[in-house]
Design a protein around this motif. Structure first.
Motif, short mmCIF file in Angstrom:
data_model
loop_
_atom_site.label_atom_id
_atom_site.label_comp_id
_atom_site.label_asym_id
_atom_site.label_seq_id
_atom_site.Cartn_x
_atom_site.Cartn_y
_atom_site.Cartn_z
N TYR A 27 39.73 45.38 37.24
CA TYR A 27 40.87 44.74 37.90
C TYR A 27 40.61 43.37 38.54
O TYR A 27 39.19 43.09 38.58
CB TYR A 27 41.45 45.47 38.89
N ILE A 28 41.52 42.46 38.84
CA ILE A 28 41.19 41.44 39.42
C ILE A 28 42.02 41.23 40.86
O ILE A 28 42.97 42.01 40.93
CB ILE A 28 41.56 39.94 38.86
N VAL A 29 41.60 40.51 41.85
CA VAL A 29 42.73 40.66 43.12
C VAL A 29 43.09 38.91 43.14
O VAL A 29 42.21 38.13 43.37
CB VAL A 29 41.70 40.68 44.21
N ASN A 30 44.46 38.84 43.20
CA ASN A 30 44.88 37.44 43.07
C ASN A 30 44.63 36.73 44.43
O ASN A 30 44.39 37.54 45.65
CB ASN A 30 46.47 37.24 42.45
N LYS A 31 45.14 35.62 44.70
CA LYS A 31 44.95 34.94 45.94
C LYS A 31 45.72 35.39 47.07
O LYS A 31 45.50 35.13 48.16
CB LYS A 31 45.60 33.42 45.60
N ASN A 32 46.83 36.28 46.79
CA ASN A 32 47.83 36.75 47.62
C ASN A 32 47.02 38.26 48.11
O ASN A 32 47.62 39.12 48.98
CB ASN A 32 49.01 37.14 47.25
N GLU A 62 46.58 40.75 46.17
CA GLU A 62 46.89 41.85 45.27
C GLU A 62 46.23 42.19 44.30
O GLU A 62 45.72 41.45 43.52
CB GLU A 62 48.51 41.46 44.94
N LYS A 63 46.09 43.54 44.01
CA LYS A 63 45.16 43.89 42.84
C LYS A 63 45.82 44.31 41.65
O LYS A 63 46.93 44.76 41.56
CB LYS A 63 44.71 45.49 43.19
N ILE A 64 45.40 43.55 40.59
CA ILE A 64 46.29 43.54 39.42
C ILE A 64 45.37 44.21 38.34
O ILE A 64 43.97 43.86 38.05
CB ILE A 64 46.44 41.82 38.68
N GLU A 65 45.78 45.44 37.72
CA GLU A 65 44.86 46.12 37.03
C GLU A 65 44.85 45.48 35.63
O GLU A 65 46.09 45.22 34.90
CB GLU A 65 45.52 47.51 36.83
N LEU A 66 43.48 45.47 35.00
CA LEU A 66 43.29 44.88 33.59
C LEU A 66 43.36 45.89 32.65
O LEU A 66 43.86 46.03 31.58
CB LEU A 66 42.06 43.88 33.54
#
Length: 221
Positions: free
Chosen positions: A156-161, A163-167
């Motif tokens: 996953y990555i964490v965006n600038k806000n 928020e956790k984005i699942e890859l």
């Protein structure tokens, strides 16, 4: 029957599976002979490029519209970066293919530059800040410093806000839970050569190390 087609897939196809998904590049290890002494030529990148100040050999991406093969890429990039006519670049052979942990594939060639002086090279200032020579025997006679770093795979990555984005949807796919968090890919060797005030490391150092180890074996045999 697919079985009958199997022997045909081994013809000229790349031995690196999934090669087209990675960054494919070609470099040339340039050798000059000045006053009966052999030198490797290096470029230092300007501050305007992605890897400012780093030391490398000439090279770049394979361009299907311009290059018939990777050797073509290495010659073209060397000619463009160093300002040397292609007919003054003599390919001595292919050193091999380097696959880096970061997914970069480097097809590596060795070539002699048919020049009598560095003054003959009108290098491209947009890509090259300066060029310099190191005697080949320096690398043959000196071992690089060896370091390590560690790579991690992130599902996953964490965006600038924040928020956790699942890859990789580990839970949805029913994969082992340990893959839901970053996991290590093991240690990666980093070679460093120190020559006068210059630091030569990374991919460039790996290629030098491979070259000199082969030369040592031949010289000893």
């Amino acid at each position: 029957m697919y079985l009958e087609l199997i022997p045909k897939i081994f013809s000229d196809y790349s031995s690196i599976i999934g090669k087209d998904r990675y960054l494919n590049s070609a470099v040339l290890i340039p050798i000059l002979i000045l006053y009966d002494k052999e030198y490797l030529l290096f470029e230092k990148r300007p501050t305007t490029v992605r890897q400012p100040g780093e030391i490398s050999f000439p090279g770049g991406h394979f361009e299907i519209s311009r290059d018939k093969d990777f050797m073509d890429s290495a010659i073209r990039e060397t000619s463009e970066e160093l300002g040397i006519p292609k007919n003054k670049i003599t390919i001595l052979g292919k050193l091999g293919t380097l696959v880096t942990p970061m997914g970069i594939i480097v097809e590596t060639y060795i070539g002699k530059l048919e020049v009598q002086s560095l003054d003959e090279l009108k290098y491209d200032l947009k890509e090259v800040d300066q060029i310099f020579l190191v005697p080949l025997e320096f690398f043959v006679n000196n071992e690089p410093d060896k370091y390590e770093n560690q790579l991690q795979l992130h599902p996953y990555i964490v965006n600038k806000n924040g928020e956790k984005i699942e890859l990789l949807p580990v839970k949805e796919l029913g994969l082992p839970e340990r893959y839901a968090n970053p996991w290590t890919k093991g240690k990666h060797r980093v070679l460093v050569y120190r020559y006068e005030n210059e630091i030569i490391w990374g991919i460039t150092a790996e290629l030098i190390y491979e070259l000199v180890n082969r030369l040592r074996k031949l010289d000893a045999g």
